[in-house]
Enzyme design. Sequence first.
Site, PDB file in Angstrom:
ATOM      1  CB  ILE A  20      25.893  44.638  38.049  1.00  0.00           C
ATOM      2  CG1 ILE A  20      25.832  43.611  36.912  1.00  0.00           C
ATOM      3  CG2 ILE A  20      25.222  44.084  39.316  1.00  0.00           C
ATOM      4  CD1 ILE A  20      26.667  42.353  37.132  1.00  0.00           C
ATOM      5  NE  ARG A 124      43.185  45.545  57.918  1.00  0.00           N
ATOM      6  CZ  ARG A 124      43.797  46.694  58.135  1.00  0.00           C
ATOM      7  NH1 ARG A 124      43.627  47.703  57.302  1.00  0.00           N
ATOM      8  NH2 ARG A 124      44.589  46.845  59.175  1.00  0.00           N
ATOM      9  CB  SER A 142      31.803  36.450  42.581  1.00  0.00           C
ATOM     10  OG  SER A 142      32.885  35.649  42.188  1.00  0.00           O
ATOM     11  CE1 TYR A 156      35.957  38.880  35.829  1.00  0.00           C
ATOM     12  CE2 TYR A 156      35.255  36.589  35.647  1.00  0.00           C
ATOM     13  CZ  TYR A 156      34.958  37.919  35.878  1.00  0.00           C
ATOM     14  OH  TYR A 156      33.669  38.277  36.179  1.00  0.00           O
ATOM     15  CE  LYS A 160      34.976  39.140  39.256  1.00  0.00           C
ATOM     16  NZ  LYS A 160      35.049  40.468  39.868  1.00  0.00           N
ATOM     17  CB  VAL A 189      25.112  40.031  32.941  1.00  0.00           C
ATOM     18  CG1 VAL A 189      24.018  41.051  33.203  1.00  0.00           C
ATOM     19  CG2 VAL A 189      25.473  39.277  34.229  1.00  0.00           C
TER      20      VAL A 189
HETATM   21  N1  LIG Z   1      28.380  42.234  33.297  1.00  0.00           N
HETATM   22  C1  LIG Z   1      28.589  40.915  33.164  1.00  0.00           C
HETATM   23  O1  LIG Z   1      28.308  40.291  32.115  1.00  0.00           O
HETATM   24  C2  LIG Z   1      29.158  40.128  34.326  1.00  0.00           C
HETATM   25  C3  LIG Z   1      29.089  38.736  34.314  1.00  0.00           C
HETATM   26  C4  LIG Z   1      29.621  38.025  35.389  1.00  0.00           C
HETATM   27  C5  LIG Z   1      30.220  38.686  36.429  1.00  0.00           C
HETATM   28  N2  LIG Z   1      30.299  40.045  36.404  1.00  0.00           N
HETATM   29  C6  LIG Z   1      30.978  40.723  37.515  1.00  0.00           C
HETATM   30  O2  LIG Z   1      30.085  41.660  38.099  1.00  0.00           O
HETATM   31  C7  LIG Z   1      30.828  42.790  38.588  1.00  0.00           C
HETATM   32  C8  LIG Z   1      30.229  44.043  37.969  1.00  0.00           C
HETATM   33  O3  LIG Z   1      30.294  43.909  36.560  1.00  0.00           O
HETATM   34  P1  LIG Z   1      29.829  45.080  35.575  1.00  0.00           P
HETATM   35  O4  LIG Z   1      29.733  44.509  34.207  1.00  0.00           O
HETATM   36  O5  LIG Z   1      28.682  45.798  36.182  1.00  0.00           O
HETATM   37  O6  LIG Z   1      31.129  46.018  35.642  1.00  0.00           O
HETATM   38  P2  LIG Z   1      31.469  47.282  34.758  1.00  0.00           P
HETATM   39  O7  LIG Z   1      30.269  47.771  34.019  1.00  0.00           O
HETATM   40  O8  LIG Z   1      32.693  46.966  33.966  1.00  0.00           O
HETATM   41  O9  LIG Z   1      31.826  48.373  35.874  1.00  0.00           O
HETATM   42  C9  LIG Z   1      33.009  48.288  36.585  1.00  0.00           C
HETATM   43  C10 LIG Z   1      32.944  49.213  37.787  1.00  0.00           C
HETATM   44  O10 LIG Z   1      34.199  49.151  38.479  1.00  0.00           O
HETATM   45  C11 LIG Z   1      34.724  50.469  38.603  1.00  0.00           C
HETATM   46  N3  LIG Z   1      36.172  50.415  38.518  1.00  0.00           N
HETATM   47  C12 LIG Z   1      36.939  50.126  37.431  1.00  0.00           C
HETATM   48  N4  LIG Z   1      38.250  50.204  37.753  1.00  0.00           N
HETATM   49  C13 LIG Z   1      38.323  50.584  39.054  1.00  0.00           C
HETATM   50  C14 LIG Z   1      39.388  50.875  39.942  1.00  0.00           C
HETATM   51  N5  LIG Z   1      40.661  50.772  39.588  1.00  0.00           N
HETATM   52  N6  LIG Z   1      39.069  51.239  41.196  1.00  0.00           N
HETATM   53  C15 LIG Z   1      37.782  51.330  41.597  1.00  0.00           C
HETATM   54  N7  LIG Z   1      36.729  51.076  40.803  1.00  0.00           N
HETATM   55  C16 LIG Z   1      36.996  50.704  39.536  1.00  0.00           C
HETATM   56  C17 LIG Z   1      34.132  51.251  37.437  1.00  0.00           C
HETATM   57  O11 LIG Z   1      34.174  52.654  37.712  1.00  0.00           O
HETATM   58  P3  LIG Z   1      34.123  53.735  36.493  1.00  0.00           P
HETATM   59  O12 LIG Z   1      32.730  53.663  35.932  1.00  0.00           O
HETATM   60  O13 LIG Z   1      34.396  55.050  37.113  1.00  0.00           O
HETATM   61  O14 LIG Z   1      35.156  53.299  35.512  1.00  0.00           O
HETATM   62  C18 LIG Z   1      32.717  50.691  37.422  1.00  0.00           C
HETATM   63  O15 LIG Z   1      31.928  51.294  38.391  1.00  0.00           O
HETATM   64  C19 LIG Z   1      32.278  42.573  38.166  1.00  0.00           C
HETATM   65  O16 LIG Z   1      32.991  42.050  39.246  1.00  0.00           O
HETATM   66  C20 LIG Z   1      32.166  41.529  37.052  1.00  0.00           C
HETATM   67  O17 LIG Z   1      33.340  40.730  36.961  1.00  0.00           O
HETATM   68  C21 LIG Z   1      29.780  40.781  35.383  1.00  0.00           C
END
Ligand SMILES: NC(=O)c1ccc[n+]([C@@H]2O[C@H](COP(=O)([O-])OP(=O)(O)OC[C@H]3O[C@@H](n4cnc5c(N)ncnc54)[C@H](OP(=O)(O)O)[C@@H]3O)[C@@H](O)[C@H]2O)c1
Length: 253
Positions: A20, A124, A142, A156, A160, A189
């Site tokens: 995202i 913050r 979230s 999880y 959130k 998603v």
């Molecule tokens: N995708 C879905 O289906 C979905 C559905 C509902 C909600 N969400 C929520 O939407 C948000 C984004 O989801 P996404 O699927 O786009 O996530 P994602 O593809 O798993 O990407 C996670 C991101 O967080 C970073 N990250 C991981 N560990 C970290 C750490 N310790 N410190 C700082 N950054 C860190 C990663 O960096 P690196 O790339 O460098 O590892 C990456 O940029 C999340 O909160 C997820 O729970 C997603």
Amino acid sequence: MNPGPLAGRVALVAGGTGAIGRHVATGLAAAGAAVAVHCHRSAGLAAEIVRECGGGLAVCAALPGERAAERLFATVEAELGPVTILVNAAEPGGALGVAAVADVEAGTLERHLDGVRAHHDLCRRALPGMRAAGFGRIVFVSGALMARPMPGMGAYAAAKAAASALTRYVAAEEGGHGITANVVAPGRVAEPDAPEPDDPALLEMSRALRQRMALPRFPTAQEVARTVVALTFPEFDQVTGQTVWLTGGEFTS
Ligand SMILES: NC(=O)c1ccc[n+]([C@@H]2O[C@H](COP(=O)([O-])OP(=O)(O)OC[C@H]3O[C@@H](n4cnc5c(N)ncnc54)[C@H](OP(=O)(O)O)[C@@H]3O)[C@@H](O)[C@H]2O)c1
């Protein structure tokens, strides 16, 4: 040429290398913002996204941590200027995993709570600069699981819910400074042609969600990002403390 609604603004996308976050970064850049793409370890991908944005900054930082947040913001401010848009799409909690509260591995809740701490650290550090600018936009990405339980996602979802509550507190506290704070909560998603999940528990969840949705498919990452980006526009200055559910019309009451 139209300079775009975010011309002159600096945006930090935490988790900018995520599914995202990547679309949020390019969407903010297309709207005129100078964008800092934050990553954890994917420095190469962050640099690629900066190129897609037509400029900006790639910056890695492990979250949570007040010092890490301080270094992150100081780097962005030095290179791009004061940050007045913060999107947090980072997921420090790592792999989702599916396990009932009774069966969950020790340490799972703490891992997910890292996401709450990260959000607190980022807000913050961001807020004093936004107050000084008299303008700020915070969007927390979230998950709809925080509000409608699906078995096996308790840790999880609890994390959130906590970070979303924190976002609403920021909205309540900072409105007088021209700062809005909102939550975007997607359900599943998926790209339209994505296969169903292999994991039987996730497959069952996906099927259950489809039956409850008004729309015929799940939103894509780009569609989620579009909503996030819109909430940062100056014209949305009356939208704050809200949660936008991107669940395909699942919540109809
Ligand atoms: N995708 C879905 O289906 C979905 C559905 C509902 C909600 N969400 C929520 O939407 C948000 C984004 O989801 P996404 O699927 O786009 O996530 P994602 O593809 O798993 O990407 C996670 C991101 O967080 C970073 N990250 C991981 N560990 C970290 C750490 N310790 N410190 C700082 N950054 C860190 C990663 O960096 P690196 O790339 O460098 O590892 C990456 O940029 C999340 O909160 C997820 O729970 C997603």
